[in-house]
Design an enzyme around this catalytic site. Structure first.
Site, short mmCIF file in Angstrom:
data_model
loop_
_atom_site.label_atom_id
_atom_site.label_comp_id
_atom_site.label_asym_id
_atom_site.label_seq_id
_atom_site.Cartn_x
_atom_site.Cartn_y
_atom_site.Cartn_z
N LYS A 87 26.99 -58.72 -38.73
CA LYS A 87 26.59 -57.51 -38.81
C LYS A 87 27.77 -56.64 -37.96
CE LYS A 87 22.64 -60.28 -40.05
NZ LYS A 87 21.27 -60.89 -39.48
N CYS A 143 19.29 -110.77 -62.27
CA CYS A 143 19.25 -112.34 -62.42
C CYS A 143 18.42 -112.64 -64.16
CB CYS A 143 18.43 -112.73 -61.61
SG CYS A 143 16.63 -111.64 -61.75
N CYS A 196 14.71 -113.12 -57.08
CA CYS A 196 16.23 -112.12 -57.41
C CYS A 196 17.06 -111.74 -56.43
CB CYS A 196 15.70 -110.45 -58.51
SG CYS A 196 17.29 -109.71 -58.50
N LYS A 202 31.40 -66.20 -47.78
CA LYS A 202 30.44 -67.37 -48.42
C LYS A 202 31.65 -68.84 -48.41
CE LYS A 202 27.16 -67.12 -51.49
NZ LYS A 202 26.20 -65.60 -51.53
N CYS A 233 17.61 -107.58 -66.12
CA CYS A 233 18.40 -107.14 -64.69
C CYS A 233 19.53 -107.76 -64.90
CB CYS A 233 17.47 -107.65 -63.67
SG CYS A 233 17.82 -107.64 -62.20
N GLU A 236 14.58 -66.03 -42.41
CA GLU A 236 15.07 -66.96 -43.24
C GLU A 236 14.15 -68.89 -43.32
OE1 GLU A 236 17.22 -65.57 -45.35
OE2 GLU A 236 17.97 -67.57 -46.72
N LYS A 275 25.11 -68.37 -42.47
CA LYS A 275 24.01 -67.76 -43.52
C LYS A 275 23.23 -68.92 -43.35
CE LYS A 275 24.77 -65.05 -47.69
NZ LYS A 275 23.61 -65.45 -48.01
N CYS A 323 12.82 -105.00 -62.08
CA CYS A 323 13.01 -106.40 -62.39
C CYS A 323 12.07 -107.56 -61.07
CB CYS A 323 14.40 -107.08 -61.54
SG CYS A 323 14.43 -108.98 -61.69
N SER A 383 20.06 -57.57 -50.45
CA SER A 383 20.75 -58.08 -50.40
C SER A 383 22.08 -58.17 -50.33
CB SER A 383 21.34 -59.01 -51.77
OG SER A 383 21.60 -58.04 -52.52
N LEU A 384 23.19 -58.73 -49.69
CA LEU A 384 24.63 -58.78 -49.09
C LEU A 384 25.77 -58.49 -50.07
CD1 LEU A 384 24.22 -60.68 -45.69
CD2 LEU A 384 24.15 -58.12 -45.40
N ARG A 405 10.80 -61.61 -50.31
CA ARG A 405 11.42 -60.60 -50.95
C ARG A 405 11.04 -59.58 -52.23
NH1 ARG A 405 15.99 -60.60 -53.36
NH2 ARG A 405 17.72 -58.53 -52.77
N ASP A 421 4.36 -87.13 -28.85
CA ASP A 421 3.65 -86.57 -29.92
C ASP A 421 3.03 -87.11 -29.60
OD1 ASP A 421 6.22 -85.85 -31.10
OD2 ASP A 421 6.04 -86.93 -32.56
N ASP A 466 -0.83 -84.77 -29.33
CA ASP A 466 -2.61 -84.86 -30.63
C ASP A 466 -3.57 -84.77 -29.59
OD1 ASP A 466 -0.38 -85.08 -32.67
OD2 ASP A 466 -0.19 -87.46 -33.11
N TYR A 495 16.12 -63.65 -37.95
CA TYR A 495 17.00 -62.26 -37.34
C TYR A 495 17.52 -60.87 -37.95
CZ TYR A 495 17.71 -63.49 -42.73
OH TYR A 495 16.77 -63.41 -44.17
N GLU A 536 27.23 -64.91 -37.01
CA GLU A 536 25.27 -65.33 -37.56
C GLU A 536 25.73 -66.49 -38.09
OE1 GLU A 536 21.58 -63.85 -38.26
OE2 GLU A 536 22.48 -62.23 -36.79
N ASP A 594 20.67 -71.34 -46.28
CA ASP A 594 20.38 -71.25 -47.15
C ASP A 594 18.58 -71.74 -47.70
OD1 ASP A 594 20.95 -70.77 -49.64
OD2 ASP A 594 22.44 -73.00 -50.33
S1 IVH Z 1 20.49 -59.96 -42.88
C1 IVH Z 1 20.24 -56.38 -45.21
N1 IVH Z 1 21.28 -62.55 -41.64
O1 IVH Z 1 21.19 -64.31 -47.50
C2 IVH Z 1 20.98 -57.64 -44.90
N2 IVH Z 1 20.88 -62.47 -44.12
O2 IVH Z 1 22.79 -62.95 -49.48
C3 IVH Z 1 20.20 -59.30 -45.51
N3 IVH Z 1 20.63 -64.44 -45.32
O3 IVH Z 1 18.78 -62.30 -48.03
C4 IVH Z 1 19.79 -60.25 -44.49
N4 IVH Z 1 21.35 -66.17 -43.12
O4 IVH Z 1 17.83 -64.68 -47.28
C5 IVH Z 1 20.71 -62.07 -42.74
N5 IVH Z 1 21.81 -64.84 -40.98
C6 IVH Z 1 21.33 -63.56 -41.37
C7 IVH Z 1 21.38 -64.57 -42.71
C8 IVH Z 1 20.38 -64.27 -44.06
C9 IVH Z 1 20.45 -66.48 -45.05
C10 IVH Z 1 20.01 -64.77 -46.79
C11 IVH Z 1 19.11 -63.92 -47.21
C12 IVH Z 1 19.75 -62.65 -47.22
C13 IVH Z 1 20.39 -63.08 -48.18
C14 IVH Z 1 21.54 -61.98 -48.55
#
Ligand code: IVH
Length: 701
Positions: A302, A424, A444, A326, A421, A186, A118, A439, A84-85, A144, A35, A39, A238, A116, A120
């Protein structure tokens, strides 16, 4: 001009080098330099750029923290909606989805899938556009939003180290990418950063963020890019689009191209040839959750082929060619049986929930933190209540809310925060404006134990062999070995089993070999090793001693600055609050805490004992200029030549202080281009305003 030409080359070479090391560090997790070396390169570049401001470009590694975004975020339409999925929760649902996919295509085709993790966090679109030198430059970062329109959070996204500010022509060629494209990915907040952020929030009396995702979302929408930069967000890429269309023939190639171009791509991705492969991947992925260091909540699957994706198309809100599997939630409902109160090193009393044991994500949870009295009030929780317990990035689970329905009637026993406390018996004190009860008895036993552990810890005195079990024995308490829990009294206080060998830190340095040999599981080798370690710590120096003393608000950096400024504990001890505040980064709160610490007789005694026992209480003084002594500056907007860090460094080197917010006490506001609310505030308070030139004049003294 020959020199300018050389400087330009030098700057470009340094940038390349820094980018390369950032890539090794952030993308590959395989740094080749320390590091400090990093720097040093960065400082060299900053210096050169300050000398040749005309050569600063927006994609220079020094420009990650730019100006401020200024009031709110602009709304911008997405090139293609961010959908979304659909979700699946078990193998059956996955197989049903697989059949739908195969029916949607012709029966003779084989379908490969990419699995892949998912992640969070929150999804983000990064738009890159062509720059003149053949590279692609980060133009914009969009959240988004509602899926069709996102918020322009470019300034904040630029502070994320795993987001390349530019992709060189060479990398583009290697990845076979055009100069304009869009990456989607993400943003996540790693666990360590999340825990740190929550500790800070709780210390400031704010409610902790419930989980890393909320914390990441909040952070990316913060209006202070400096704060975002400190939080250490990460981005995993991704998707790769051009003009709203998937660019490459397969998703496997997309991930590979992103990686080649220098984006961080999650290493846990796999291309499989059928749904059985998907199910295997999921089984292997779930246990990873415990060790990754960031949150995942499932697996995204996918269809690999872009052509097949096109033919499958979309339903209203989600693609037919992808699905999210999920994992079971890492939360559970259980009952609050009791609350214990734990006393920490600083005397802070933390309420700890005792729960009916419950299995959450493979771990049995029996305790959860309730943080402080305010948190108990906010939750409105009573003993006997059913509570929702979550295991997020924190190692320590937390109670998120009280659950109340037919199966979960309310409890009725109030949680009474103790007035004394629990260890003590000393009356607890709550400083006005603070959330925590403390305390204040320095002797103590609970506090002494934590003080010793802190003194011995890594980063402080680093005394190996002085861990939980040893400290307990030295204090005459029942030792614990190999993670057993210590026996405690009903109130949670340690049980004293014999006469303590030590009562405070100084006593460590008076320990005799024979005394140690009388302890459980301590042979000659262990005793000698420990004594050698303790002896070695004598020469750690003033900064470590200050850190080890556990003065409130004095962390590693402040301890170092104080040591350098005063040079000896003698000088520091005598300093007034005013003199302390003259040290960079020391504000009134810290100064006050230091003065209070040295005013306590017991602390004076400890210091003089440590001194006579041979601990080194001096440090090399670092000379700081005096031109700006006692003056406080606030920087806002973009200065024509100096970067923000540069300006800060120069002000501090001349003895001035830089603060983040404008008040009546501010001596000067240094305003550059696009200065925002801070400038307005300065004007309304009548604070003097300088431009860069004015600052440079002042610096000359
Ligand atoms: S693909 C149309 N890949 O999950 C395809 N999404 O429930 C949508 N997410 O809005 C995204 N890891 O925020 C994709 N490896 C991944 C992901 C991922 C997390 C999130 C993403 C999306 C949400 C869908």
């Amino acid at each position: 001009m020959a020199t300018a030409h050389t400087a330009e080359e030098q700057i470009e070479k340094l940038r390349e080098e820094i980018r390369h090391h950032e890539y090794l560090y952030y993308m590959l997790d395989a740094p080749e330099i320390s590091d400090a070396q990093y720097d040093a390169l960065m400082n060299q570049l900053k210096k050169l750029e300050a000398e040749h401001p005309g050569l600063i470009t927006p994609d220079s590694p020094t420009q990650r923290v730019g100006g401020k975004p200024g009031g709110g975020f602009a709304k911008v339409a997405h090139s293609r909606p961010m959908l979304s999925l659909d979700n699946a929760y078990n193998a059956e649902e996955l197989r049903a989805w697989d059949s739908r996919v195969r029916t949607g295509l012709s029966s003779s085709e084989s379908v490969k899938y990419v699995c892949e993790l998912k992640l969070d966090g929150l999804s983000m679109a990064l738009q890159y556009t062509a720059a003149q030198d053949g590279s692609a430059r980060l133009q914009r970062g969009l959240t988004r939003g509602d899926g069709t329109t996102g918020e322009d959070v470019t300034t904040n996204v630029r502070t994320i180290r795993s987001v390349p500010l530019s992709v060189s022509a060479k990398k583009l060629a290697a990845a076979k990418l055009p100069q304009d494209f869009e990456v989607r990915g993400e943003v996540v907040l790693p666990h360590v950063a999340f825990v740190k952020m929550n500790e800070e929030r709780v210390a400031q009396g704010m409610a902790p963020a419930a989980n890393p995702r909320n914390a990441a979302a909040g952070t990316i929408r913060t209006l202070e890019p400096n704060i975002v930069a400190q939080r250490r967000l990460d981005l995993y890429a991704y998707f790769l689009l051009r003009d709203g269309e998937t660019l490459l023939p397969t998703h496997t190639e997309t991930l590979e191209a992103l990686r080649t171009a220098g984006f961080r791509v999650n290493p846990h991705a796999k291309t499989v040839k059928n749904i059985d492969g998907v199910i295997e991947f999921i089984a292997a992925a779930e246990p990873l959750r415990e060790t990754l260091g960031y949150e995942i909540d499932g697996v995204v699957i996918k269809v690999d082929s872009t052509a097949q994706q096109r033919r499958l198309g979309f339903t209203g809100k989600a693609p037919r060619w992808a699905i999210a599997y999920k994992f079971a939630a890492r939360a559970a409902v259980t009952k609050l049986e009791d609350v214990h109160f734990q006393v920490g090193r600083t005397g802070k009393v933390t309420p700890v929930a005792v729960l009916v044991p419950v299995l959450i994500g493979g771990t049995t949870v029996t305790r959860a933190t309730l943080h402080n009295a305010d948190e108990i009030a906010r939750l409105g929780v009573k003993i006997g209540d059913s509570v929702q317990v979550e295991r997020g990035g924190d190692v320590i689970p937390k109670i998120v809310e009280v659950v109340e329905d037919k199966q979960h009637p309310r409890g009725n026993k109030e949680i009474v925060f103790p007035s004394t406390c629990p260890v003590c018996g000393t009356e607890l004190v709550r400083v006005e404006g603070e959330v925590d009860w403390r305390c204040i008895n320095n002797s103590c036993p609970a506090r002494v134990r934590e003080e010793l552990l802190h003194w011995a810890s890594r980063g402080v005195m680093n005394i190996e062999g002085l861990g939980d079990a040893m400290v307990a024995q030295l204090l005459g308490q029942a030792p614990t070995f190999d993670g057993e829990t210590a026996e405690v009294t009903e109130e949670g206080a340690p049980i004293t089993t014999r006469k303590p060998l030590i009562y405070n830190i100084a006593d460590l340095y008076r320990l005799k070999r024979e005394q140690l040999l009388g302890l459980e599981r301590v042979g000659e080798k262990t005793a000698d090793a420990l004594l050698a370690q303790i002896d070695r710590s004598c020469s750690a120096g003033l900064a470590r001693v200050l850190l080890g003393l556990g003065i409130r608000f004095v962390g590693e950096r402040t301890a170092q600055l104080l040591a350098q400024h005063f040079g000896s504990i003698e000088a520091l001890k005598k300093a007034t609050a005013e003199e302390l505040e003259a040290v960079n980064e020391v504000g009134p709160k810290v100064a006050q805490a230091i003065v209070e610490f040295f005013a306590i007789e017991k602390n004076q005694q400890l210091i003089s004992d440590l001194e006579s026992l041979g601990l080194k209480m001096t440090a090399e003084k670092k000379v700081v200029g005096t031109a700006l002594n006692g003056l406080t500056f606030v920087l806002t907007g973009t200065l024509p030549n100096l970067t923000r860090d540069e300006a800060k460094e120069r002000i501090e080197a001349a003895g001035g202080k830089v603060s983040g917010s404008v008040s009546k006490k501010t001596s000067f506001v240094v305003a550059g281009e696009e200065a925002g609310s801070k400038l307005e505030k300065a004007q309304s308070l009548g604070v003097k305003i300088l431009d860069e030139e004015g600052l440079l004049e002042l610096l000359k003294g």
